[in-house]
Design an enzyme around this catalytic site. Structure first.
Site, PDB file in Angstrom:
ATOM      1  N   GLY A   1       0.827  -1.200   0.000  1.00 30.86           N
ATOM      2  CA  GLY A   1       0.000   0.000   0.000  1.00 30.86           C
ATOM      3  C   GLY A   1       0.862   1.251   0.000  1.00 30.86           C
ATOM      4  N   CYS A   2       0.240   2.366  -0.370  1.00 33.24           N
ATOM      5  CA  CYS A   2       0.999   3.620  -0.454  1.00 33.24           C
ATOM      6  C   CYS A   2       1.454   4.069   0.927  1.00 33.24           C
ATOM      7  CB  CYS A   2       0.171   4.692  -1.145  1.00 33.24           C
ATOM      8  SG  CYS A   2      -1.482   4.930  -0.471  1.00 33.24           S
ATOM      9  N   TYR A   3       0.508   4.162   1.868  1.00 35.23           N
ATOM     10  CA  TYR A   3       0.891   4.561   3.221  1.00 35.23           C
ATOM     11  C   TYR A   3       1.896   3.582   3.835  1.00 35.23           C
ATOM     12  CZ  TYR A   3      -2.871   8.117   3.663  1.00 35.23           C
ATOM     13  OH  TYR A   3      -3.684   9.210   3.531  1.00 35.23           O
TER      14      TYR A   3
ATOM     15  N   MET B   1       7.111  10.624  -0.500  1.00 35.06           N
ATOM     16  CA  MET B   1       7.199   9.944  -1.799  1.00 35.06           C
ATOM     17  C   MET B   1       5.952  10.282  -2.604  1.00 35.06           C
ATOM     18  SD  MET B   1       5.999   6.017  -1.045  1.00 35.06           S
ATOM     19  CE  MET B   1       4.190   5.895  -1.020  1.00 35.06           C
TER      20      MET B   1
END
Lengths: 346, 346, 346, 346
Positions: free
Chosen positions: D149-151, D312
């Protein structure tokens, strides 16, 4: 009619004072002070005031100013107010200082965090910390009010009920705060250019931000124990608004319902602090342009922590609105006069 | 106290009506109509109204509503108001329609540009086009007011002085308009998502936008000749604001000073139209949240054209503010009541 | 490997040159020139280049620089390049000037609009106007290329096909242009602060913007008749992107299909000019970060005008990308080398 | 040439995959899958791809797709991939799943936090968690990769060095994360409209966000002890970017220099993780459009905590870029192929 002078009327907070006071029934601005724009029409600096403010900006001559007005707002950089103020001036006008000069009771702490020598430490004790919801009675009697910082106002009001109730560990408090860009002021710096701020978010002043001791001092008073906290501000690509997300460890076995009730009880008499319904998180868009602070709290059963949240407009409740609220108290006016404008959305 | 009902209170324009009327001394909202959110607390739809509006949203039953209020605002999609209104209703309440249903006098033009059949053409003639600065006296006597469109308001007020003075070619007018995204409404469409609008600008409705005939009709009335124009709207990544940049060829030999004087004269009695100082271009930031329209004009000696510019808040003077201004006129109140809030900046 | 020097590498256009050239297979940057940041690490100025550009900024010593590189890009304010260049330098390196110094063939026009004396008028005639799609063959042979302005590039490519085809009145052209804020540069000015630009749109330089004569000159060449136009730029709250909406009166009886075909034909060999499908309006979001220009045209049967539209990234095709495209042509490389990165969305 | 299929190619992450793969020398996209836009030209959905992607969108027939390509990316909602995958498909193609289906090893935890039944728990054990910097060798051998996942990617890489080093209390970790709006996807929801997101910041999913167990699981592996954390995501008005500000209590007496050295050592071989210079805070603007993660750490001597920070691009290293990085590893290509584009600023 209260006669008002503003020193630093051409910064963002100063201009917001003007906007609010234009709608205030008991006050009129007599002096638009500005070092940078002296002798220029105020409306040429802030074109929104075209035809609404015909005045020309004046300088910062406090000796002269104190003869002409009843109250002076100083919306100026740190260190200025404390060098201008003296007993003679204070005997003639009330002063509401939007800078940090009189917020911190310990002069060493002030000088260490701000890196400047305090210009008039003899008035620190007298100055009242103008967080109206907490120090209302003292403000009413004050000659000199230290208007709280934007981050401290939002942080403190978000945490205050549980600090006061003694149910959180005051060494465990972590405040992660996010502010719109008007908080950085109107100075022409590369870092605040549109293209530098837009489409980005960053932390700044990590472990060193000057609002830290102010928050710690107030939380210590509220809780009766020494608070040592982490405070991390962030810059958000928006004009206005502060959001506080604060964390603390519970020291008592207390239910989510009881925690919420502490908030409801703490603010049940307050017009400007809105305890949101259960499960609703504060968002800055819902307070923009207004003097409201929205707060809420969530208990995390898994970690034994609470997440305390607050949102407000940094230029209103975080600066000019709170300053007017203080003025209202100091002059025996209705506390909400001029401050009941609903939030502007979108 | 004027009792107000709002049909469509949960769109952006409807909510702005609520914001403005909360500060209006002579009006109170009795009916928050909403098809989508009926039976839900208004403040759960617009959290900024938490504790300020305790009401529950009601439906759109105009028969019932007209018994309970003095004036109805319809902030609804095109075609709804014209199907709801009838003689019985108009005999009981005044109606201010924020949709386009009664703006265009020629029903064929309406039906062609909007692509729908008009629901009550018998009221078109009676309806007054509610551009207060132009039709003030007619508005005062009206039962049914067609509140102007956002683009037409800003476009018309920017061009009106020279159209009226007969110094520009009404076939040469080109209006290049730019609007914030609240003008697109609160409907959940992919094209209006944050990531689709942000960091972009586009033209839309090129040669076909429905505000074109409305602007042409009003400019024709003002100039006494048929106006055929180009109107190109653009979507700008901001919440509020409309900027109009309009071009026309001069038909008379007239100096820049004379041109400016025509503007000054045209609006010298108007509170809400501000003719800016020479050389100052309107910017939407200076009118945000207010009912002001800032206009100015520049002559181009090289091309023999004038560039006419205007800026306003599309939700205030372009919708809810103008609607309240109309209400004030219709009920014999001070025209500016509830509408003098200064622009919010930044 | 072509050795590159950049004077003015720490402005937005200079930094974009760096970004593009880092992905260019046949070029390497040898000199990062910067007056403001000389002796500082380039990556401390633009943190995105951390670990990608280890170089230290150097000054602007063109005599020294021309010994070390094959081509110099000058991404500097007006007037600098023309005072630095001389025959000796031009005999050693090629120069691509991103300023306006060599764009306008008539030195009086340059000096009048820019308000400065030209530093080396003897090179104006030799300099090639580097709009690659138009002057490709001349660019290939040039020692000195005047890289076109951002507005002129987008304006010209949007209008060029019909100007060239001789079907529009070159005295009727009105260009209403909108630009993101990076076009204003990285200088620390109050007017470009985040809070001043955000949530607003304004026109500026109305009738006086310096890109006007550049556009007129190029349109005159293309059409073979004197073009006198209105050009109005606007500042939009976004980082990148230019949108042009241009209007002109048709002089021939020509159908919408024929008009579109003129565009298709004009650009059918071009990689970087994309004629969109019928009815699709250019939007800046679809070209961001890329060297593409999207154009389209719409005929308005009612007014006899055409609306010509173009969108591009002001920093790429409007500055650094076009400069690299010129470099590719001057050095006999593939014209698209380093420039085929797709647009970044969202 | 690796043949690629994308299921869910018309979401933001899917489109970013397309953008990246267009610049990848060893891969070509053969299948643009989309439930919503099947049979429509891909470039009509994402106009930036006009003339770059001539393909028509296909459906989601995985049986057919697995015959035509070497690798399938599933950029689809939770629950889809796990219902489509089976042994037959896995024997024919490699799968990189950008959803959460195979990220969490404990199926009960998955089903509890996601509220859905897992469609193919038999593959959970085989699936490799595709955080390349940590599980590089396992990814190389995998048939099925769970793209993080991004987080979690940003959170984990920000905290990993100190977790691994065993110097922080894994029960004290608090992650306050901020994300751009593209993370919310392209679905047409009122909450994600421009006017709702713009000029606001809010926390959401407080104590309940689904990325919490994923982060906890990975931190537990890294530290060798059970991590129980607070994770609070916030929505920021910007398109792209994630910023993580994480807090933890130190368990060892360790200097600021030693702490920084742990970061430097942990990532000294990594191309895509940039440990910034001392005192420099990560900002999302410096990584936009790129696969880089910028991290840094600060010790607070007063509170005994560390503040760990990371920035990011959520669509690149947080989704499509990391997926391509995984593909490169799985197919024995250079890990950085197609991923070295510098960050785009501004």
């Amino acid at each position: 009619m209260i006669k008002v002078g503003i020193i630093g009327s051409t910064g963002y907070a100063g201009q917001e004072l003007v906007r609010i006071l234009l709608g205030h029934k008991e006050a009129e601005i007599k002096w638009y002070g500005s070092r940078t724009y002296a002798d220029m029409p105020y409306a040429s600096v802030f074109q929104n005031m075209f035809q609404l403010v015909p005045d020309i900006c004046k300088g910062e001559d406090m000796e002269k100013l104190c003869e002409e007005v009843d109250v002076i707002f100083t919306a100026t950089p740190q260190g200025l107010c404390s060098t201008l103020v003296n007993e003679d001036i204070l005997s003639k006008v009330k002063i509401i200082d939007l800078s940090a000069d009189f917020r911190i009771k310990d002069v060493d702490t002030y000088e260490k965090w701000y890196g400047i020598k305090h210009g008039s430490p003899q008035f620190i004790k007298e100055a009242v910390y103008g967080l109206c919801e907490i120090n209302r009675e003292d403000v009413k009697k004050a000659r000199l009010v230290a208007n709280p910082g934007c981050y401290p106002t939002c942080s403190f009001l978000s945490i205050y009920p549980l600090a006061k109730a003694g149910v959180i560990d005051m060494k465990s408090v972590i405040i992660d705060a996010k502010s719109g860009t008007s908080g950085a002021g109107r100075g022409a710096k590369t870092a605040n250019l549109y293209c530098e701020v837009n489409e980005s978010i960053k932390a700044y002043g990590v472990t060193t931000h000057r609002h830290t001791p102010e928050i710690e001092e107030q939380l210590s008073y509220a809780s009766g124990e020494e608070a040592i906290i982490n405070f991390t501000p962030h810059l958000v690509p928006m004009n206005r608004g502060i959001l506080v997300t604060a964390y603390a460890s519970l020291t008592k076995d207390i239910s989510a319902e009881e925690i919420r009730q502490i908030y409801v009880d703490a603010y049940k008499e307050e017009t400007f602090v809105r305890v949101l319904d259960e499960g609703i998180c504060p968002e800055t868009r819902w307070v923009e342009g207004s003097n409201y602070v929205d707060v809420n709290v969530k208990k995390d059963e898994r970690t034994g922590r609470v997440i305390m949240m607050g949102a407000m407009d940094n230029l209103v409740k975080g600066a000019a609105g709170q300053a007017v609220q203080n003025m209202n108290l100091m002059f025996g006016l209705k506390e909400t006069e001029g401050l009941l404008m609903p939030p502007v959305f979108p």
